[in-house]
Design a protein around this motif. Sequence first.
Motif, PDB file in Angstrom:
ATOM      1  N   ILE A  20       0.829  -1.217   0.000  1.00  0.00           N
ATOM      2  CA  ILE A  20       0.000   0.000   0.000  1.00  0.00           C
ATOM      3  C   ILE A  20       0.858   1.259   0.000  1.00  0.00           C
ATOM      4  O   ILE A  20       0.392   2.325  -0.364  1.00  0.00           O
ATOM      5  CB  ILE A  20      -1.023   0.067   1.164  1.00  0.00           C
ATOM      6  CG1 ILE A  20      -0.349   0.016   2.526  1.00  0.00           C
ATOM      7  CG2 ILE A  20      -2.075  -1.007   1.026  1.00  0.00           C
ATOM      8  CD1 ILE A  20      -1.313   0.280   3.672  1.00  0.00           C
ATOM      9  N   VAL A  22       2.928   2.012  -2.088  1.00  0.00           N
ATOM     10  CA  VAL A  22       3.032   2.480  -3.471  1.00  0.00           C
ATOM     11  C   VAL A  22       1.823   3.340  -3.856  1.00  0.00           C
ATOM     12  O   VAL A  22       1.893   4.119  -4.803  1.00  0.00           O
ATOM     13  CB  VAL A  22       3.224   1.278  -4.429  1.00  0.00           C
ATOM     14  CG1 VAL A  22       1.913   0.734  -4.937  1.00  0.00           C
ATOM     15  CG2 VAL A  22       4.134   1.652  -5.577  1.00  0.00           C
ATOM     16  N   LEU A  23       0.729   3.211  -3.094  1.00  0.00           N
ATOM     17  CA  LEU A  23      -0.446   4.043  -3.371  1.00  0.00           C
ATOM     18  C   LEU A  23      -0.128   5.527  -3.170  1.00  0.00           C
ATOM     19  O   LEU A  23      -0.813   6.403  -3.694  1.00  0.00           O
ATOM     20  CB  LEU A  23      -1.622   3.645  -2.473  1.00  0.00           C
ATOM     21  CG  LEU A  23      -2.249   2.280  -2.751  1.00  0.00           C
ATOM     22  CD1 LEU A  23      -3.324   1.972  -1.716  1.00  0.00           C
ATOM     23  CD2 LEU A  23      -2.855   2.239  -4.138  1.00  0.00           C
ATOM     24  N   GLU A  24       0.894   5.803  -2.358  1.00  0.00           N
ATOM     25  CA  GLU A  24       1.281   7.194  -2.096  1.00  0.00           C
ATOM     26  C   GLU A  24       1.958   7.821  -3.329  1.00  0.00           C
ATOM     27  O   GLU A  24       2.064   9.026  -3.452  1.00  0.00           O
ATOM     28  CB  GLU A  24       2.231   7.210  -0.904  1.00  0.00           C
ATOM     29  CG  GLU A  24       2.268   8.508  -0.154  1.00  0.00           C
ATOM     30  CD  GLU A  24       0.890   8.943   0.298  1.00  0.00           C
ATOM     31  OE1 GLU A  24       0.574  10.120   0.160  1.00  0.00           O
ATOM     32  OE2 GLU A  24       0.101   8.072   0.768  1.00  0.00           O
ATOM     33  N   LEU A  25       2.425   6.949  -4.215  1.00  0.00           N
ATOM     34  CA  LEU A  25       3.104   7.388  -5.444  1.00  0.00           C
ATOM     35  C   LEU A  25       2.034   7.666  -6.499  1.00  0.00           C
ATOM     36  O   LEU A  25       1.801   6.870  -7.411  1.00  0.00           O
ATOM     37  CB  LEU A  25       4.019   6.241  -5.892  1.00  0.00           C
ATOM     38  CG  LEU A  25       5.279   6.578  -6.694  1.00  0.00           C
ATOM     39  CD1 LEU A  25       6.239   7.392  -5.835  1.00  0.00           C
ATOM     40  CD2 LEU A  25       5.975   5.290  -7.124  1.00  0.00           C
TER      41      LEU A  25
ATOM     42  N   LEU B  23      -4.496   3.749   6.346  1.00  0.00           N
ATOM     43  CA  LEU B  23      -4.620   4.667   5.207  1.00  0.00           C
ATOM     44  C   LEU B  23      -5.365   5.939   5.604  1.00  0.00           C
ATOM     45  O   LEU B  23      -5.250   6.972   4.954  1.00  0.00           O
ATOM     46  CB  LEU B  23      -5.346   3.988   4.036  1.00  0.00           C
ATOM     47  CG  LEU B  23      -4.597   2.871   3.322  1.00  0.00           C
ATOM     48  CD1 LEU B  23      -5.486   2.220   2.271  1.00  0.00           C
ATOM     49  CD2 LEU B  23      -3.338   3.405   2.660  1.00  0.00           C
TER      50      LEU B  23
ATOM     51  N   ILE D  20      -5.154  -3.741  -6.244  1.00  0.00           N
ATOM     52  CA  ILE D  20      -5.237  -2.295  -5.970  1.00  0.00           C
ATOM     53  C   ILE D  20      -5.231  -1.479  -7.256  1.00  0.00           C
ATOM     54  O   ILE D  20      -5.649  -0.330  -7.247  1.00  0.00           O
ATOM     55  CB  ILE D  20      -4.127  -1.777  -5.020  1.00  0.00           C
ATOM     56  CG1 ILE D  20      -2.735  -2.010  -5.568  1.00  0.00           C
ATOM     57  CG2 ILE D  20      -4.289  -2.356  -3.630  1.00  0.00           C
ATOM     58  CD1 ILE D  20      -1.641  -1.342  -4.752  1.00  0.00           C
ATOM     59  N   SER D  86       5.612  -4.054  -8.128  1.00  0.00           N
ATOM     60  CA  SER D  86       4.807  -3.136  -7.300  1.00  0.00           C
ATOM     61  C   SER D  86       4.695  -1.750  -7.937  1.00  0.00           C
ATOM     62  O   SER D  86       3.838  -0.955  -7.547  1.00  0.00           O
ATOM     63  CB  SER D  86       5.392  -3.015  -5.896  1.00  0.00           C
ATOM     64  OG  SER D  86       6.459  -2.076  -5.871  1.00  0.00           O
ATOM     65  N   PHE D  90       1.392   2.045 -10.560  1.00  0.00           N
ATOM     66  CA  PHE D  90       1.705   3.457 -10.799  1.00  0.00           C
ATOM     67  C   PHE D  90       1.811   3.768 -12.294  1.00  0.00           C
ATOM     68  O   PHE D  90       1.177   4.701 -12.796  1.00  0.00           O
ATOM     69  CB  PHE D  90       3.011   3.826 -10.078  1.00  0.00           C
ATOM     70  CG  PHE D  90       3.536   5.184 -10.441  1.00  0.00           C
ATOM     71  CD1 PHE D  90       2.955   6.322  -9.922  1.00  0.00           C
ATOM     72  CD2 PHE D  90       4.600   5.329 -11.317  1.00  0.00           C
ATOM     73  CE1 PHE D  90       3.428   7.588 -10.258  1.00  0.00           C
ATOM     74  CE2 PHE D  90       5.072   6.581 -11.666  1.00  0.00           C
ATOM     75  CZ  PHE D  90       4.485   7.720 -11.137  1.00  0.00           C
TER      76      PHE D  90
END
Lengths: 195, 195, 195, 195
Positions: A20, A22-25, B23, D20, D86, D90
Amino acid sequence: MNKTRLEAFSDGVIAIIITIMVLELRPPHGESFATLRPLLPVFLSYVLSFIYIAIYWNNHHHMLHACHKVTGSVLWANLHLLFWLSLIPFTTAWMGENHYAEPPTALYGLVLLMAAIAYYILQSRIIATEGRNSVLARAVGSDWKGKLSPVLYVFAILIAFGSHWASKAVYVLVALMWLVPDQRIERALVRREDS
Amino acid sequence: MNKTRLEAFSDGVIAIIITIMVLELRPPHGESFATLRPLLPVFLSYVLSFIYIAIYWNNHHHMLHACHKVTGSVLWANLHLLFWLSLIPFTTAWMGENHYAEPPTALYGLVLLMAAIAYYILQSRIIATEGRNSVLARAVGSDWKGKLSPVLYVFAILIAFGSHWASKAVYVLVALMWLVPDQRIERALVRREDS
Amino acid sequence: MNKTRLEAFSDGVIAIIITIMVLELRPPHGESFATLRPLLPVFLSYVLSFIYIAIYWNNHHHMLHACHKVTGSVLWANLHLLFWLSLIPFTTAWMGENHYAEPPTALYGLVLLMAAIAYYILQSRIIATEGRNSVLARAVGSDWKGKLSPVLYVFAILIAFGSHWASKAVYVLVALMWLVPDQRIERALVRREDS
Amino acid sequence: MNKTRLEAFSDGVIAIIITIMVLELRPPHGESFATLRPLLPVFLSYVLSFIYIAIYWNNHHHMLHACHKVTGSVLWANLHLLFWLSLIPFTTAWMGENHYAEPPTALYGLVLLMAAIAYYILQSRIIATEGRNSVLARAVGSDWKGKLSPVLYVFAILIAFGSHWASKAVYVLVALMWLVPDQRIERALVRREDS
């Protein structure tokens, strides 16, 4: 109690934590390579945290391999470690978005410090159940890496307010120190099988 | 039917629930420690919910260990429990963001109450399949914790509208009461192995 | 090839699908119960989709239990099913946010229809490998539920443009029809053990 | 070291990555089918990446099946592969949102290239531990697919700046080339059992 399920649950939580982040990217709104430039510190924070969590998973893996009894205190010590690891995506994101700032760099180190302490507690609880002469106890031995890391984290937190770059350099250094996989336990297991 | 896969699926769902809550802890836009202050109630809600879900995982783990047959009703009772647990990230986030408000505090308790009832139903379904003289049935015994918790949740929901602090204190109290790991089942298993 | 790993991967993906849907249930900005009211359709969509995915997991569980050989085509048929299931969080969110609208209701049914077809293909691939006289082939039998569901989905998609309520009623009906766990396979397994 | 836990962790991470990505497919604010149109390139990018990650999971599955010893270098080569995988959510999101742009198309290929290289390293590390005469070494053989793919990715990255469509066509072509499941390992295993 069932070690397999403890491992499976820990693996699940660690796999989610590592992913998760990587969701910040977030994809930039522009379409040129130049729009990626502001993401560079976020990306580098991600790489560093990915390596840290990979190291934790790796060492956790080795440690539980040498553990035979899962008591209530081992179980809660493990959840306590997962708690601190679960905060790494947060500190990674804050540091990535404010890469010239001291407080996020210090907080990043604080969570690493708490995770290191939690790992030490878990290791102690397992050794307490396994016994002083267990494979794990002998494998851990003097545990200089485990003892040096928290000291370096405290050092990095303190110097963060002087130079956040120096502080980040310490985090990279500790990661490199651990990247050499923890072969102590492996060696102790081999030695036992030999004798 | 396959107990391993039921455990693995439950572990997966619980691992995701416990991790996605983090999150909600979004990095602040500022870079000073002061910008973290508004996150404190969100953080404390996260800690409380982390502990609650850890307790559920822990007790679920013990209970299924003493379960040998997975019938259709056990399977659906388990999914029913997972459903209520899956709402905890939502109530945690709402309570964390509105920490002086009564309704989020009451709703937090309502979801805990529903999860407790779902757990009780699951336990009853397993005992029904395992039999009155099974390890689980004797282990659960009078089950004062399992019976007291819903009563305390109802109490906390009712007093939330008077004082949300008193209500939160009750949630902390129930968590502490359960943090002592459920050794009844462990003891019953040991007793059985002895005889 | 390894059935355990296929099951573990499917469990992981399904566990994530069923859990990330709850992320769509964002805490309202207000703190009164009234601010929750607009979330009600989102919540009801979540409940419906949770039940659908639980049914898929349940039946998938049963079906793979009766499967002994994992060929390449079974593996890809399984990934194909997971693909359509992975779109359910999207259609659930769109339907939940536009609950008086026809197109989201129809699209919700379309993805259910594709998932049902994907499930049917997977079942056929497994029966093809297991043989016409396998436990699974006999268990599935006439498979009236599996054949009726796609018909009902097509019906629901078509009537969605007249009345989205009627369409939603059909989705609830199909879910209820399946909630009765699929005991055909279980019964066939029992019969085989008996003889 | 424990292969099962390596597989379980990899499965967990891959399952999360593949799932995701769908979070990027946000429900449109409107309620007509027309509001879905801008999502089409995001959806097509999702389909392509879903297939790529499914291929990686599939081949990873086969490769580890033929691996018997997990050394430290295998473990880190595996984490290195997971790192590049991962990043696919992105690059998928960026390409999906800027579908007429060259840089996102090129970056998408770059991450695929890095993942292919990481896979090759992992394969080499496993063969190094298993030995030149192992099932895996013979199964991989000339490995034309594994050698052709990086070349095609480099080609696609270069032509992206001329025509992003041609570049995307190459990505689809490589995916189709791999969709035929990697039966070399399966065949080698069968041959070994025969002799």
